[in-house]
Design an enzyme around this catalytic site. Structure first.
Site, PDB file in Angstrom:
ATOM      1  N   ARG A 145      31.961  56.382  59.152  1.00  0.00           N
ATOM      2  CA  ARG A 145      33.122  56.930  58.461  1.00  0.00           C
ATOM      3  C   ARG A 145      32.657  57.833  57.329  1.00  0.00           C
ATOM      4  O   ARG A 145      31.500  57.761  56.877  1.00  0.00           O
ATOM      5  CB  ARG A 145      33.990  55.801  57.912  1.00  0.00           C
ATOM      6  CG  ARG A 145      34.469  54.807  58.968  1.00  0.00           C
ATOM      7  CD  ARG A 145      35.232  53.671  58.317  1.00  0.00           C
ATOM      8  NE  ARG A 145      35.750  52.700  59.284  1.00  0.00           N
ATOM      9  CZ  ARG A 145      35.091  51.617  59.682  1.00  0.00           C
ATOM     10  NH1 ARG A 145      33.875  51.364  59.183  1.00  0.00           N
ATOM     11  NH2 ARG A 145      35.622  50.780  60.551  1.00  0.00           N
ATOM     12  N   LYS A 170      33.757  49.543  55.401  1.00  0.00           N
ATOM     13  CA  LYS A 170      35.160  49.177  55.278  1.00  0.00           C
ATOM     14  C   LYS A 170      35.345  47.672  55.349  1.00  0.00           C
ATOM     15  O   LYS A 170      36.211  47.097  54.673  1.00  0.00           O
ATOM     16  CB  LYS A 170      35.957  49.860  56.393  1.00  0.00           C
ATOM     17  CG  LYS A 170      37.458  49.623  56.323  1.00  0.00           C
ATOM     18  CD  LYS A 170      38.170  50.368  57.433  1.00  0.00           C
ATOM     19  CE  LYS A 170      39.670  50.138  57.392  1.00  0.00           C
ATOM     20  NZ  LYS A 170      40.354  50.855  58.500  1.00  0.00           N
ATOM     21  N   HIS A 239      37.411  61.985  61.898  1.00  0.00           N
ATOM     22  CA  HIS A 239      37.384  60.712  62.618  1.00  0.00           C
ATOM     23  C   HIS A 239      37.252  60.916  64.129  1.00  0.00           C
ATOM     24  O   HIS A 239      36.936  59.969  64.862  1.00  0.00           O
ATOM     25  CB  HIS A 239      38.654  59.906  62.311  1.00  0.00           C
ATOM     26  CG  HIS A 239      38.418  58.431  62.248  1.00  0.00           C
ATOM     27  ND1 HIS A 239      37.657  57.836  61.260  1.00  0.00           N
ATOM     28  CD2 HIS A 239      38.832  57.417  63.058  1.00  0.00           C
ATOM     29  CE1 HIS A 239      37.622  56.528  61.460  1.00  0.00           C
ATOM     30  NE2 HIS A 239      38.317  56.250  62.548  1.00  0.00           N
ATOM     31  N   ARG A 242      33.940  59.771  65.423  1.00  0.00           N
ATOM     32  CA  ARG A 242      33.796  58.323  65.613  1.00  0.00           C
ATOM     33  C   ARG A 242      34.390  57.911  66.963  1.00  0.00           C
ATOM     34  O   ARG A 242      33.783  57.132  67.699  1.00  0.00           O
ATOM     35  CB  ARG A 242      34.482  57.594  64.462  1.00  0.00           C
ATOM     36  CG  ARG A 242      34.357  56.068  64.499  1.00  0.00           C
ATOM     37  CD  ARG A 242      34.897  55.486  63.195  1.00  0.00           C
ATOM     38  NE  ARG A 242      35.050  54.042  63.239  1.00  0.00           N
ATOM     39  CZ  ARG A 242      34.081  53.173  62.978  1.00  0.00           C
ATOM     40  NH1 ARG A 242      32.873  53.612  62.659  1.00  0.00           N
ATOM     41  NH2 ARG A 242      34.299  51.867  63.021  1.00  0.00           N
ATOM     42  N   HIS A 265      33.643  46.687  64.159  1.00  0.00           N
ATOM     43  CA  HIS A 265      35.004  46.167  64.093  1.00  0.00           C
ATOM     44  C   HIS A 265      34.969  44.659  63.881  1.00  0.00           C
ATOM     45  O   HIS A 265      34.182  43.951  64.519  1.00  0.00           O
ATOM     46  CB  HIS A 265      35.766  46.475  65.386  1.00  0.00           C
ATOM     47  CG  HIS A 265      36.145  47.907  65.516  1.00  0.00           C
ATOM     48  ND1 HIS A 265      36.468  48.494  66.730  1.00  0.00           N
ATOM     49  CD2 HIS A 265      36.272  48.894  64.585  1.00  0.00           C
ATOM     50  CE1 HIS A 265      36.769  49.763  66.531  1.00  0.00           C
ATOM     51  NE2 HIS A 265      36.655  50.026  65.249  1.00  0.00           N
ATOM     52  N   TYR A 274      40.017  51.716  73.156  1.00  0.00           N
ATOM     53  CA  TYR A 274      39.079  52.557  73.883  1.00  0.00           C
ATOM     54  C   TYR A 274      38.994  52.197  75.359  1.00  0.00           C
ATOM     55  O   TYR A 274      38.373  52.922  76.142  1.00  0.00           O
ATOM     56  CB  TYR A 274      37.689  52.469  73.240  1.00  0.00           C
ATOM     57  CG  TYR A 274      37.657  53.009  71.829  1.00  0.00           C
ATOM     58  CD1 TYR A 274      37.780  54.376  71.595  1.00  0.00           C
ATOM     59  CD2 TYR A 274      37.523  52.161  70.740  1.00  0.00           C
ATOM     60  CE1 TYR A 274      37.776  54.877  70.314  1.00  0.00           C
ATOM     61  CE2 TYR A 274      37.518  52.648  69.446  1.00  0.00           C
ATOM     62  CZ  TYR A 274      37.642  54.009  69.225  1.00  0.00           C
ATOM     63  OH  TYR A 274      37.643  54.503  67.953  1.00  0.00           O
TER      64      TYR A 274
END
Length: 294
Positions: A145, A170, A239, A242, A265, A274
């Site tokens: 990110r 994050k 983004h 990514r 994640h 995805y």
């Protein structure tokens, strides 16, 4: 608000950006209801909350945005209950989340041809071009990110083992990832030939004063947008790189669990979006088109 911020940071582990959004929403509610008067949470009623939410929902174009208001208010009311305050029993459930169909969208990615087009536009001469190349590589090869790229430190890279450590993510975790050769080469070229002499330990630093300051996430996003422009691509969202990295992993045979690990994640549910891009696996379960065999 200061005490609630500390609670969110230490008890719930929320990132600074998330906490800032929550405090802004809760602050609006308290200011609208009480103004300069002392805050008496016991006088707050569900009708007040619903009226406030109706006003705030107009500020968001998508249901998921309005959902952040619901999440912020519910979290705050639960916190006040936890403190033992006299909170009206209906406040927590006074508003419902707007309808938002999970995984309904298709993540936008660059095609293989567009990736080659972007990579082909790297390596151009000019001021800050090596820094730009390294930033694009961090986003495209590692799926970092913008904030993660900006906060990279020289101490995070282990050149001997070929790994990079992400400390300010994050999810507020420390993750060690392999450093791809292309990414490492781009960073090394920037460090050797372009990075200003500075005492800063940040990998990417400003070229203009103050040079001791690292670049910010905004500059990272701007750099990627400019790279799109040089490649002749009609995109603006950093983004996308990514998402593109995740799609390339799937196309190469990686499982969703492996993609989730690389993207860092917390929940595999976040990665499920995805699955729609995994043509390699989807073709195995696709039914024949009805009608003509052609």
């Amino acid at each position: 608000m200061h005490r609630y911020d500390e609670y969110m940071a230490h008890a719930r582990g929320l990132a600074l950006k998330t906490r800032s959004t929550v405090l802004r929403i809760v602050g609006r509610l308290l200011t609208e209801r009480f103004g300069d008067r002392a805050i008496d949470i016991a006088t707050l009623r569900p009708a007040h909350v619903r009226r406030f939410f109706a006003q705030q929902a107009k500020l968001y174009s998508k249901p998921i945005g309005a959902g952040s208001v619901v999440s912020a208010l519910r979290g705050y009311f639960r916190y006040r209950v936890w403190l033992g305050d006299a909170v009206h029993g209906g406040l927590v459930n006074a508003i419902a989340y707007p309808a938002n169909w999970a995984l309904s969208s298709l993540p936008k990615t660059l095609t293989a041809e567009e990736v080659e087009q972007l990579i082909g536009a790297l390596g151009q001469p000019g001021p800050a071009m090596r820094r730009a190349d390294a930033i694009v590589r961090c986003a495209l090869d590692l799926g970092l990110r913008s904030g993660e790229v900006a906060r990279l430190s020289l101490d995070d890279i282990d050149w001997r083992t070929g790994t990079i450590t992400l400390r300010h993510t994050k999810g507020r975790r420390v993750d060690v990832m392999p450093l791809p050769t292309t990414t490492g080469a781009a960073i090394a070229a920037y460090l050797r030939h372009e990075r200003p002499k500075t005492a800063s330990r940040a990998v990417f630093v400003r070229n203009l004063a103050p040079r001791d300051a690292p670049v910010g996430p905004d500059l990272v996003r701007k750099t990627i947008r400019q790279a799109y422009g040089r490649a002749g691509l009609p995109y603006t969202r950093p983004h996308l790189l990514r998402h593109t990295m995740a799609n390339r992993l799937l196309a190469g045979g990686s499982s969703l669990k492996e993609v989730a690990d690389v993207l860092r994640h917390r929940s595999l549910d976040t990665t499920m979006i995805y699955a729609k891009l995994d043509s390699r696996t989807l073709i195995k379960v696709a039914l024949p088109w009805p009608g003509s065999a052609t």
